[in-house]
Design a protein around this motif. Structure first.
Motif, PDB file in Angstrom:
ATOM      1  N   ASN A 242       0.839  -1.199   0.000  1.00  0.00           N
ATOM      2  CA  ASN A 242       0.000   0.000   0.000  1.00  0.00           C
ATOM      3  C   ASN A 242       0.870   1.243   0.000  1.00  0.00           C
ATOM      4  N   VAL A 243       0.464   2.218  -0.778  1.00  0.00           N
ATOM      5  CA  VAL A 243       1.108   3.529  -0.785  1.00  0.00           C
ATOM      6  C   VAL A 243       0.049   4.540  -0.378  1.00  0.00           C
ATOM      7  N   TYR A 244       0.354   5.327   0.650  1.00  0.00           N
ATOM      8  CA  TYR A 244      -0.581   6.314   1.168  1.00  0.00           C
ATOM      9  C   TYR A 244      -0.135   7.708   0.747  1.00  0.00           C
TER      10      TYR A 244
ATOM     11  N   ALA B 224       6.524   5.546  -9.370  1.00  0.00           N
ATOM     12  CA  ALA B 224       7.356   5.249 -10.549  1.00  0.00           C
ATOM     13  C   ALA B 224       8.264   4.060 -10.284  1.00  0.00           C
ATOM     14  N   CYS B 225       8.823   3.996  -9.087  1.00  0.00           N
ATOM     15  CA  CYS B 225       9.697   2.887  -8.727  1.00  0.00           C
ATOM     16  C   CYS B 225       8.926   1.565  -8.701  1.00  0.00           C
ATOM     17  N   LEU B 226       7.763   1.563  -8.101  1.00  0.00           N
ATOM     18  CA  LEU B 226       6.953   0.341  -8.033  1.00  0.00           C
ATOM     19  C   LEU B 226       6.570  -0.153  -9.425  1.00  0.00           C
ATOM     20  N   ILE B 227       6.229   0.776 -10.301  1.00  0.00           N
ATOM     21  CA  ILE B 227       5.858   0.391 -11.666  1.00  0.00           C
ATOM     22  C   ILE B 227       7.062  -0.147 -12.419  1.00  0.00           C
ATOM     23  N   GLU B 228       8.226   0.499 -12.263  1.00  0.00           N
ATOM     24  CA  GLU B 228       9.455  -0.005 -12.891  1.00  0.00           C
ATOM     25  C   GLU B 228       9.756  -1.437 -12.439  1.00  0.00           C
ATOM     26  N   LYS B 229       9.503  -1.712 -11.160  1.00  0.00           N
ATOM     27  CA  LYS B 229       9.804  -3.036 -10.600  1.00  0.00           C
ATOM     28  C   LYS B 229       8.635  -4.017 -10.751  1.00  0.00           C
ATOM     29  N   GLU B 230       7.574  -3.574 -11.412  1.00  0.00           N
ATOM     30  CA  GLU B 230       6.411  -4.426 -11.673  1.00  0.00           C
ATOM     31  C   GLU B 230       5.838  -5.011 -10.382  1.00  0.00           C
TER      32      GLU B 230
ATOM     33  N   GLN C  68       2.824  -4.992  -7.767  1.00  0.00           N
ATOM     34  CA  GLN C  68       1.422  -4.630  -7.631  1.00  0.00           C
ATOM     35  C   GLN C  68       1.216  -3.842  -6.336  1.00  0.00           C
ATOM     36  N   PHE C  69       0.428  -2.789  -6.397  1.00  0.00           N
ATOM     37  CA  PHE C  69       0.227  -1.963  -5.209  1.00  0.00           C
ATOM     38  C   PHE C  69      -1.170  -1.376  -5.212  1.00  0.00           C
ATOM     39  N   GLN C  70      -1.578  -0.935  -4.049  1.00  0.00           N
ATOM     40  CA  GLN C  70      -2.824  -0.201  -3.897  1.00  0.00           C
ATOM     41  C   GLN C  70      -2.488   1.203  -3.439  1.00  0.00           C
ATOM     42  N   LEU C  71      -3.017   2.191  -4.134  1.00  0.00           N
ATOM     43  CA  LEU C  71      -2.796   3.585  -3.769  1.00  0.00           C
ATOM     44  C   LEU C  71      -3.969   4.058  -2.918  1.00  0.00           C
ATOM     45  N   ILE C  72      -3.669   4.518  -1.719  1.00  0.00           N
ATOM     46  CA  ILE C  72      -4.689   4.999  -0.795  1.00  0.00           C
ATOM     47  C   ILE C  72      -4.509   6.499  -0.631  1.00  0.00           C
ATOM     48  N   ASN C  73      -5.460   7.247  -1.143  1.00  0.00           N
ATOM     49  CA  ASN C  73      -5.328   8.703  -1.124  1.00  0.00           C
ATOM     50  C   ASN C  73      -5.410   9.252   0.302  1.00  0.00           C
ATOM     51  N   VAL C  74      -4.635  10.295   0.538  1.00  0.00           N
ATOM     52  CA  VAL C  74      -4.659  11.009   1.813  1.00  0.00           C
ATOM     53  C   VAL C  74      -5.031  12.453   1.493  1.00  0.00           C
ATOM     54  N   ASP C  75      -6.176  12.875   1.924  1.00  0.00           N
ATOM     55  CA  ASP C  75      -6.654  14.219   1.608  1.00  0.00           C
ATOM     56  C   ASP C  75      -5.961  15.239   2.514  1.00  0.00           C
ATOM     57  N   MET C  76      -4.939  15.887   1.964  1.00  0.00           N
ATOM     58  CA  MET C  76      -4.161  16.839   2.746  1.00  0.00           C
ATOM     59  C   MET C  76      -5.003  18.068   3.110  1.00  0.00           C
ATOM     60  N   SER C  77      -5.948  18.434   2.243  1.00  0.00           N
ATOM     61  CA  SER C  77      -6.767  19.620   2.504  1.00  0.00           C
ATOM     62  C   SER C  77      -7.651  19.430   3.734  1.00  0.00           C
TER      63      SER C  77
ATOM     64  N   GLN D  12       3.376   0.606   3.086  1.00  0.00           N
ATOM     65  CA  GLN D  12       3.171  -0.640   3.826  1.00  0.00           C
ATOM     66  C   GLN D  12       3.406  -1.830   2.908  1.00  0.00           C
ATOM     67  N   ASP D  13       4.242  -2.738   3.351  1.00  0.00           N
ATOM     68  CA  ASP D  13       4.468  -4.001   2.653  1.00  0.00           C
ATOM     69  C   ASP D  13       4.259  -5.105   3.686  1.00  0.00           C
ATOM     70  N   GLU D  14       3.079  -5.705   3.665  1.00  0.00           N
ATOM     71  CA  GLU D  14       2.666  -6.668   4.691  1.00  0.00           C
ATOM     72  C   GLU D  14       2.742  -5.998   6.071  1.00  0.00           C
ATOM     73  N   ASN D  15       3.631  -6.461   6.943  1.00  0.00           N
ATOM     74  CA  ASN D  15       3.702  -5.878   8.293  1.00  0.00           C
ATOM     75  C   ASN D  15       4.830  -4.868   8.439  1.00  0.00           C
ATOM     76  N   ILE D  16       5.383  -4.413   7.316  1.00  0.00           N
ATOM     77  CA  ILE D  16       6.468  -3.429   7.326  1.00  0.00           C
ATOM     78  C   ILE D  16       5.919  -2.066   6.923  1.00  0.00           C
ATOM     79  N   PHE D  17       6.250  -1.035   7.700  1.00  0.00           N
ATOM     80  CA  PHE D  17       5.842   0.327   7.396  1.00  0.00           C
ATOM     81  C   PHE D  17       7.086   1.192   7.226  1.00  0.00           C
ATOM     82  N   LEU D  18       7.089   1.996   6.182  1.00  0.00           N
ATOM     83  CA  LEU D  18       8.218   2.878   5.899  1.00  0.00           C
ATOM     84  C   LEU D  18       7.712   4.262   5.508  1.00  0.00           C
ATOM     85  N   PHE D  19       8.591   5.267   5.645  1.00  0.00           N
ATOM     86  CA  PHE D  19       8.327   6.595   5.105  1.00  0.00           C
ATOM     87  C   PHE D  19       9.636   7.116   4.530  1.00  0.00           C
ATOM     88  N   GLU D  20       9.561   8.240   3.822  1.00  0.00           N
ATOM     89  CA  GLU D  20      10.677   8.867   3.092  1.00  0.00           C
ATOM     90  C   GLU D  20      10.853   8.141   1.751  1.00  0.00           C
TER      91      GLU D  20
END
Length: 220
Positions: free
Chosen positions: A5-7, A20-26, A28-37, A59-67
């Motif tokens: 998941n990408v938030y 772009a990186c995820l698509i290059e590496k093929e 599969q992901f789910q994009l979850i929008n975060v409404d900043m407004s 999020q990749d299974e039970n791993i969470f990252l930022f940056e």
């Protein structure tokens, strides 16, 4: 394979770098929008996975990252055997070259280019006052960085060598805005090698897909 998941909103430069990186590496992901407004990025549930209240969160299974750059490195390592296998190099020397240009992007290119993107592309949309002095200073700094790139790209096809890598990919988001959403595109077009490089990297299928996602963002 677990869920990736990408938030964050697609219009975020950092989010689009990860996509772009995820698509290059093929991957599969789910994009979850975060409404900043609506300050969804400041809510407690989101702060649990992104303590600075920024985007992206990943999020990749039970791993969470930022940056975004750290996420990209993680993705290329975990999914090394699929998609673009050269994205983070195939040996120690290639990876060192990629890393040094990634550092150049993060420390030298990103600060002035991000400032210009905000001042020239976002401030008008947000009805915020632009700062001419900050714009001029950032333009001067970015010009010096692009002069270095111009020399480098006269020696190699891409920044880290003759293959498209994370070093190039990381420059896509800010440059996209500067070339297409501001009146500073000549900073890239006027430098022959930089112009050739930009045409090449922005023409990749992965980035074209990200740009399409930006035009048709996921609803909140």
């Amino acid at each position: 394979m677990g869920s990736v998941n990408v938030y964050g909103p697609t219009l975020s430069t950092a989010v689009s770098r990860v996509l772009a990186c995820l698509i290059e590496k093929e991957v599969q992901f789910q994009l979850i929008n975060v409404d900043m407004s609506k300050e969804h990025h400041k809510k407690p549930d989101f702060l649990k996975i992104q303590p600075f209240g920024q985007v992206p969160a990943f999020q990749d299974e039970n791993i969470f990252l930022f940056e975004s750059r750290a996420i990209c490195r993680y993705v290329t390592e975990k999914y090394a055997e699929q998609g673009n296998k050269a994205l983070y190099g195939t040996n120690l020397l290639e990876r060192a070259s990629i890393d040094q240009w990634l550092e150049a992007e993060g420390q030298s290119f990103n600060p002035p280019s991000s400032t210009l993107v905000f001042q020239l592309a976002f401030a008008p949309r947000m009805k915020l006052k632009q700062d001419p002095a900050v714009i001029a200073q950032s333009e001067e700094k970015l010009g010096k960085v692009l002069d270095v790139y111009e020399r480098r790209l006269g020696e190699s096809k891409f920044l880290a060598g003759d293959e498209f890598t994370l070093a190039d990919l990381s420059h896509l988001p800010n440059t996209q805005y500067l070339v297409h959403n501001t009146d500073r595109s000549e900073m890239f077009a006027s430098r022959k090698n930089v112009s050739r490089w930009w045409e090449e990297i922005s023409g990749r299928a992965s980035w074209k897909k990200v740009v399409e996602m930006q035009k048709n963002p996921t609803p909140a």
